[in-house]
Write a protein that holds these residues in place. Structure first.
Motif, PDB file in Angstrom:
ATOM      1  N   PHE A   1       0.809  -1.221   0.000  1.00 45.13           N
ATOM      2  CA  PHE A   1       0.000   0.000   0.000  1.00 45.13           C
ATOM      3  C   PHE A   1       0.839   1.267   0.000  1.00 45.13           C
ATOM      4  O   PHE A   1       0.298   2.372   0.090  1.00 45.13           O
ATOM      5  N   GLU A   2       2.181   1.101  -0.061  1.00 41.88           N
ATOM      6  CA  GLU A   2       3.105   2.239  -0.158  1.00 41.88           C
ATOM      7  C   GLU A   2       2.949   3.216   0.998  1.00 41.88           C
ATOM      8  O   GLU A   2       3.052   4.428   0.819  1.00 41.88           O
ATOM      9  N   VAL A   3       2.685   2.702   2.191  1.00 47.59           N
ATOM     10  CA  VAL A   3       2.630   3.558   3.373  1.00 47.59           C
ATOM     11  C   VAL A   3       4.056   3.941   3.741  1.00 47.59           C
ATOM     12  O   VAL A   3       4.905   3.060   3.947  1.00 47.59           O
ATOM     13  N   PRO A   4       4.382   5.224   3.835  1.00 47.43           N
ATOM     14  CA  PRO A   4       5.772   5.628   4.107  1.00 47.43           C
ATOM     15  C   PRO A   4       6.178   5.315   5.543  1.00 47.43           C
ATOM     16  O   PRO A   4       5.345   5.297   6.452  1.00 47.43           O
ATOM     17  N   TRP A   5       7.472   5.108   5.743  1.00 50.04           N
ATOM     18  CA  TRP A   5       7.985   4.834   7.084  1.00 50.04           C
ATOM     19  C   TRP A   5       8.081   6.099   7.919  1.00 50.04           C
ATOM     20  O   TRP A   5       8.037   6.037   9.150  1.00 50.04           O
ATOM     21  N   THR A   6       8.226   7.236   7.287  1.00 51.68           N
ATOM     22  CA  THR A   6       8.416   8.490   8.019  1.00 51.68           C
ATOM     23  C   THR A   6       7.263   9.446   7.711  1.00 51.68           C
ATOM     24  O   THR A   6       6.693   9.414   6.610  1.00 51.68           O
ATOM     25  N   PRO A   7       6.910  10.311   8.663  1.00 51.87           N
ATOM     26  CA  PRO A   7       5.818  11.272   8.419  1.00 51.87           C
ATOM     27  C   PRO A   7       6.268  12.419   7.533  1.00 51.87           C
ATOM     28  O   PRO A   7       7.467  12.701   7.400  1.00 51.87           O
ATOM     29  N   GLY A   8       5.308  13.069   6.925  1.00 51.99           N
ATOM     30  CA  GLY A   8       5.596  14.263   6.140  1.00 51.99           C
ATOM     31  C   GLY A   8       6.103  14.007   4.740  1.00 51.99           C
ATOM     32  O   GLY A   8       6.479  14.952   4.039  1.00 51.99           O
ATOM     33  N   GLU A   9       6.148  12.747   4.308  1.00 51.29           N
ATOM     34  CA  GLU A   9       6.616  12.471   2.948  1.00 51.29           C
ATOM     35  C   GLU A   9       5.603  12.995   1.926  1.00 51.29           C
ATOM     36  O   GLU A   9       4.404  12.982   2.155  1.00 51.29           O
ATOM     37  N   GLN A  10       6.146  13.447   0.815  1.00 48.16           N
ATOM     38  CA  GLN A  10       5.319  13.996  -0.256  1.00 48.16           C
ATOM     39  C   GLN A  10       5.342  13.060  -1.459  1.00 48.16           C
ATOM     40  O   GLN A  10       6.303  12.326  -1.679  1.00 48.16           O
ATOM     41  N   ARG A  11       4.267  13.086  -2.226  1.00 46.10           N
ATOM     42  CA  ARG A  11       4.180  12.329  -3.460  1.00 46.10           C
ATOM     43  C   ARG A  11       3.876  13.291  -4.609  1.00 46.10           C
ATOM     44  O   ARG A  11       3.043  14.193  -4.468  1.00 46.10           O
ATOM     45  N   GLN A  12       4.547  13.098  -5.733  1.00 43.12           N
ATOM     46  CA  GLN A  12       4.285  13.928  -6.905  1.00 43.12           C
ATOM     47  C   GLN A  12       3.028  13.433  -7.610  1.00 43.12           C
ATOM     48  O   GLN A  12       2.885  12.241  -7.879  1.00 43.12           O
TER      49      GLN A  12
END
Length: 503
Positions: free
Chosen positions: A28-39
């Motif tokens: 599900f592509e949940v990031p490990w760190t908060p605040g990540e952005q996706r284009q």
């Protein structure tokens, strides 16, 4: 008694927790760190055509999730038209229809497409090569000679495609290539030659993504298959591979736009690039996979419940801090998990306001509880009186802080009043039985533990991990079970052995 079952349970919890967390990150592509952005690319397609004055049907290819890109949302604007979406063999198309259309017509399709390196394309079956291609004279001889020339310089379908495209370049273009180009367009010609050579290939259409571009058109590419492998080729330069900013809009070898009941049809594209928080894309993926058994996610709940669980899931972190400090360090606290509840109140009040409010309430409560001890009340009545007293103290402090302009004092109401009442009762009894020193030790230990638990629970990374990866709860359970098996000395007890080391 064998400890093997215990270690098996701990190992099972660790493996399950880590496995579930990695699955959510990969699937599900949940990031490990908060605040990540996706284009995210916002793309709009505008279809223009001149209607003949009767029924009209417009069919346009649509993008689908593919390697490097994922379709998040899509919308259309077509007043008066019926609309349906068609999907066949991994290819998606939109079909507009209307009973009566006259004059210039405009249809709009917009989509939000996320750049997702982990995304994979849906299965699109390769085309069947057509070696029995029929040519007219003298094109049949020219085609055979071009194929033979490129075949002798290649070793597999991909190198053959590269050499075949180069045969039509200006540097190596011979008489046979020039003759074929006078009758056929370059891309359909190359695909036809590939099919004659027994190589599965087709023409696809892609959109080059450039931020802020308007009125762009699709560019043709050649998709070649070699067994289970496939590759894209630039029909002009012969370069192999797909550029990172190329979005395949039509990938089944069909026409991009078909219009019945109209003429002069055209389609133009406009695009903008934006960055959005990764959480928005995650929620979209969770909605798509809501029926899968491994999608056990808080994101599937209503927002109100999500906000509640975001705090509840932090409690095991505070509990782990308490276990570490009590089992390994040896800090004494007033109540086992009272510091965790105080830490939760600190999250709502901020640390400074919470510390001042906690100390004021407990100090005033101890003074009043000391007076109640002279009344010789029964336990239940005495504790009830303390509860009412705590409520009165909190209400009084809230009103006074508001009157003098300290709005932060209003957050003192987040303190758990029952827990505060029992804390005051226990400290008062401890004062009578053990003296003020023990009260300071346990009270200070409780406050220190609450502050450390607050710092852990209020950490942005920990809040992100606990909320998005429920497998972490299993890992915390395994760690607490291992700590519960510890029977060694606590750090604060080592001072008892200091004289031995000196001797």
């Amino acid at each position: 008694m064998s400890r093997l079952p215990f270690y098996l349970i701990v190992a099972l919890l660790l493996v399950a927790g880590i496995g579930l967390s990695i699955h959510r990150h990969v699937q599900f592509e949940v990031p490990w760190t908060p605040g990540e952005q996706r284009q995210v690319w916002e793309i709009e397609a505008q279809v223009n055509f001149l209607a003949d004055g009767g029924p009209a049907k417009v069919e346009m290819a649509l993008p689908s999730t593919q390697q490097g890109f994922r379709v998040l949302t899509e919308h259309t604007a077509s007043p008066g038209y019926g609309l349906s979406f068609l999907e066949e063999n991994g290819s998606r198309r939109a079909l507009w229809s209307i009973r009566d259309a006259t004059g210039n017509q405009q249809l709009y399709y917009s989509s939000r497409i996320q750049v997702a390196p982990q995304a994979r394309a849906s299965e699109t079956p390769p085309p069947s090569p057509k070696p029995d291609v029929v040519w007219e004279r003298p094109y049949d001889t020219a085609a055979s000679q071009v194929i033979d020339r490129a075949w002798s310089r290649s070793a597999d379908p991909f190198t053959f495609t590269r050499e075949l495209i180069r045969e039509f370049s200006e540097q190596r273009q011979g008489e046979n290539a020039r003759l074929l180009l006078t009758q056929f367009d370059r891309v359909p010609l190359v695909v036809r030659l590939l099919n004659q050579a027994g190589i599965a290939a087709r023409e696809v259409s892609g959109l080059m993504l450039e931020d802020g571009r308007r009125r762009q058109s699709l560019t043709p590419w050649i998709q070649v298959y070699d067994g289970d492998e496939q590759s894209l080729f630039n029909p002009t330069t012969g370069e192999q591979g797909r550029p990172e900013n190329l979005l395949l809009w039509e990938n089944a070898g069909k026409s991009v736009l078909e219009v019945q009941g109209g003429t002069n049809s055209q389609v133009y594209f406009s695009m903008l690039s934006r960055n959005q928080p990764a959480g928005a894309a995650v929620r979209s993926r969770m909605a798509e996979a809501s029926d899968t058994i491994l999608n056990f996610s808080i994101h599937s709940l209503p927002l109100e419940e999500q906000a509640l669980f975001q705090t509840i899931l932090l409690i095991p972190i505070g509990a782990l801090v308490v276990v570490l400090l009590r089992v390994l360090v040896g800090i004494k606290t007033s109540g086992t998990f009272m510091p965790v509840l105080i830490a939760l109140a600190f999250i709502q009040t901020t640390l400074a306001t919470g510390l001042i409010g906690f100390l004021l309430v407990v100090a005033v409560g101890l003074v009043i509880r000391n007076y109640l001890s002279y009344l010789n009340l029964l336990l239940v009545a005495r504790v009830t009186a303390v509860i009412i007293t705590v409520i009165a103290i909190i209400s009084l402090f809230s009103v006074l802080s508001y009157r003098i302009g300290l709005n932060a004092g209003l957050t003192i109401t987040f303190f758990p009043m029952i827990i505060l009442s029992w804390t005051i009762e226990r400290m008062s009894i401890l004062w009578e039985e053990e003296g003020p020193k023990e009260v300071l030790i346990q009270g200070g230990g409780s406050l220190l533990t609450a502050v450390l638990a607050y710092l852990a629970m209020n950490n942005p990374w920990i809040r992100h991990i606990t909320f998005n990866f429920l497998g972490v709860q299993l890992i915390l359970m395994a760690l607490i079970l291992m700590l519960g098996n510890y029977t060694g000395y606590r750090l604060l007890e080592l001072r008892r052995f200091k004289p031995v080391t000196e001797d």
